[in-house]
Scaffold this active site. Structure first.
Site, PDB file in Angstrom:
ATOM      1  N   HIS A  73       0.848  -1.186   0.000  1.00  0.00           N
ATOM      2  CA  HIS A  73       0.000   0.000   0.000  1.00  0.00           C
ATOM      3  C   HIS A  73       0.887   1.240   0.000  1.00  0.00           C
ATOM      4  O   HIS A  73       2.087   1.156   0.278  1.00  0.00           O
ATOM      5  CB  HIS A  73      -0.974   0.018   1.182  1.00  0.00           C
ATOM      6  CG  HIS A  73      -0.334   0.072   2.543  1.00  0.00           C
ATOM      7  ND1 HIS A  73       0.481  -0.915   3.024  1.00  0.00           N
ATOM      8  CD2 HIS A  73      -0.406   1.003   3.524  1.00  0.00           C
ATOM      9  CE1 HIS A  73       0.875  -0.607   4.246  1.00  0.00           C
ATOM     10  NE2 HIS A  73       0.366   0.560   4.576  1.00  0.00           N
ATOM     11  N   HIS A  75       1.449   3.869   1.796  1.00  0.00           N
ATOM     12  CA  HIS A  75       1.949   4.647   2.927  1.00  0.00           C
ATOM     13  C   HIS A  75       3.466   4.789   2.786  1.00  0.00           C
ATOM     14  O   HIS A  75       4.140   3.912   2.219  1.00  0.00           O
ATOM     15  CB  HIS A  75       1.585   3.986   4.252  1.00  0.00           C
ATOM     16  CG  HIS A  75       0.126   4.152   4.611  1.00  0.00           C
ATOM     17  ND1 HIS A  75      -0.478   3.454   5.623  1.00  0.00           N
ATOM     18  CD2 HIS A  75      -0.837   4.960   4.082  1.00  0.00           C
ATOM     19  CE1 HIS A  75      -1.762   3.819   5.705  1.00  0.00           C
ATOM     20  NE2 HIS A  75      -1.997   4.720   4.776  1.00  0.00           N
ATOM     21  N   ASP A  77       6.177   4.458   4.503  1.00  0.00           N
ATOM     22  CA  ASP A  77       7.193   3.471   4.902  1.00  0.00           C
ATOM     23  C   ASP A  77       7.177   2.214   4.030  1.00  0.00           C
ATOM     24  O   ASP A  77       8.065   1.373   4.147  1.00  0.00           O
ATOM     25  CB  ASP A  77       7.055   3.113   6.396  1.00  0.00           C
ATOM     26  CG  ASP A  77       5.640   2.735   6.805  1.00  0.00           C
ATOM     27  OD1 ASP A  77       4.679   3.294   6.245  1.00  0.00           O
ATOM     28  OD2 ASP A  77       5.498   1.884   7.701  1.00  0.00           O
ATOM     29  N   HIS A  78       6.200   2.092   3.149  1.00  0.00           N
ATOM     30  CA  HIS A  78       6.106   0.923   2.268  1.00  0.00           C
ATOM     31  C   HIS A  78       6.431   1.273   0.817  1.00  0.00           C
ATOM     32  O   HIS A  78       6.827   0.398   0.052  1.00  0.00           O
ATOM     33  CB  HIS A  78       4.693   0.332   2.312  1.00  0.00           C
ATOM     34  CG  HIS A  78       4.278  -0.051   3.691  1.00  0.00           C
ATOM     35  ND1 HIS A  78       4.294  -1.347   4.140  1.00  0.00           N
ATOM     36  CD2 HIS A  78       3.878   0.699   4.744  1.00  0.00           C
ATOM     37  CE1 HIS A  78       3.914  -1.378   5.419  1.00  0.00           C
ATOM     38  NE2 HIS A  78       3.650  -0.144   5.798  1.00  0.00           N
TER      39      HIS A  78
HETATM   40 ZN   LIG Z   1       0.405   1.620   6.466  1.00  0.00          ZN
END
Ligand SMILES: [Zn+2]
Length: 276
Positions: A73, A75, A77-78
């Site tokens: 997804h 976000h 940090d990903h």
């Molecule tokens: Zn997340």
């Protein structure tokens, strides 16, 4: 009829954990990314582009080309490390369920993944499972033979998952995603934060129970006359550290939005009122 087997002896998928080296207030110790080496070397999640992550990825690949990055997804940090990986690995494909306005923050030419897509990965294949709630584009990746689920931010052992109302978090969708994953009967979850979860059903059922308990507390607060998310947070999350208040408030709003959709509360400007 035989019951689904939880035995995974001999069916283990070859997984190399690679830490994204991004500790911080939002990520705790930082994220895990997962490499499936093989003919289609596949990295699950891009991390944040930390030099130590990029170097560890190179070490794990041992000179083999990185075929693709699957992103759970969008976000930070990903997904934010995708451009740095793209710079070092110019033939690599980047794939996720699209969330266009968010994906544009860290531009790589994403190829779309849809729910149910089977994706060749490592020396095996994964099935994409759309699991919205924490984020609208959230995917888990399912390895059927070993009953292993790469679960992104669907679960984190020892903690609860943040449902950010302001970032299209959706609590009703999250609860449905938990039920969907429980129905798969996974043997283990590989989350992006924290240790591997070896007792998935217990953890996921615990989340559902926790949310229903929280919902009751919010309804009780409304019955006591609290009307704004601030007031509800002050009652339900008594003694919370000030820096965590905004997250708690978002969580309360996520509950209120769910209750509103169920016609159990209604919103009047910035006040929330119980129905009936
Ligand atoms: Zn997340």
């Amino acid at each position: 009829m035989s019951l689904p087997s939880r035995t995974t002896e001999g069916l283990r998928v070859n997984i190399v954990p690679i830490h994204a080296a991004n500790p911080g207030p939002m990520t705790g110790e930082g994220n895990w990314t997962w490499l499936l080496p093989g003919t289609e070397a596949t990295l699950i999640d891009a991390g944040t582009g930390a030099p130590r992550h990029l170097a560890a990825l190179d070490d794990a690949l041992r000179g083999a080309p990185l075929a693709q990055v699957l992103v759970t997804h969008a976000h930070t940090d990903h997904a934010s490390g995708a451009p740095a990986i793209a710079t070092r690995h110019q033939e690599t494909r980047f794939r996720k369920m699209l969330w266009r306005e968010r994906d544009a923050k860290w531009p790589v030419p994403y190829e779309p993944i849809a729910d149910g897509d089977r994706i060749a990965a490592g020396d095996t294949s994964l099935v994409a499972i759309h699991t919205p709630g924490h984020a609208p584009d959230h995917l888990c990746f399912w390895h059927e033979d070993s009953r292993t689920l790469f679960c992104g931010d669907l679960a984190v052992k020892g903690g609860t998952v943040w449902i950010p109302a302001s970032l299209q978090g959706d609590l009703a969708a999250y609860l449905a995603s938990l039920e969907r994953v429980i129905a798969l009967a996974p043997a283990r979850l590989m989350p992006a934060h924290g240790p591997v979860i070896e007792e998935p059903e217990t953890v996921l059922r615990g989340y559902i129970d926790h949310r229903l308990e929280r919902e009751q507390q919010i309804l009780d607060a409304l019955r006591h006359g609290d009307q704004t998310p601030d007031e509800i947070v002050a009652r339900v999350y008594r003694g919370l550290k000030p820096q965590l208040l905004p997250m708690a408030q978002e969580g309360v709003i996520a509950h209120l939005v769910k209750l509103e959709a169920e016609s159990r509360v209604r919103q009047d400007a910035d006040r929330w009122l119980i129905v009936g």
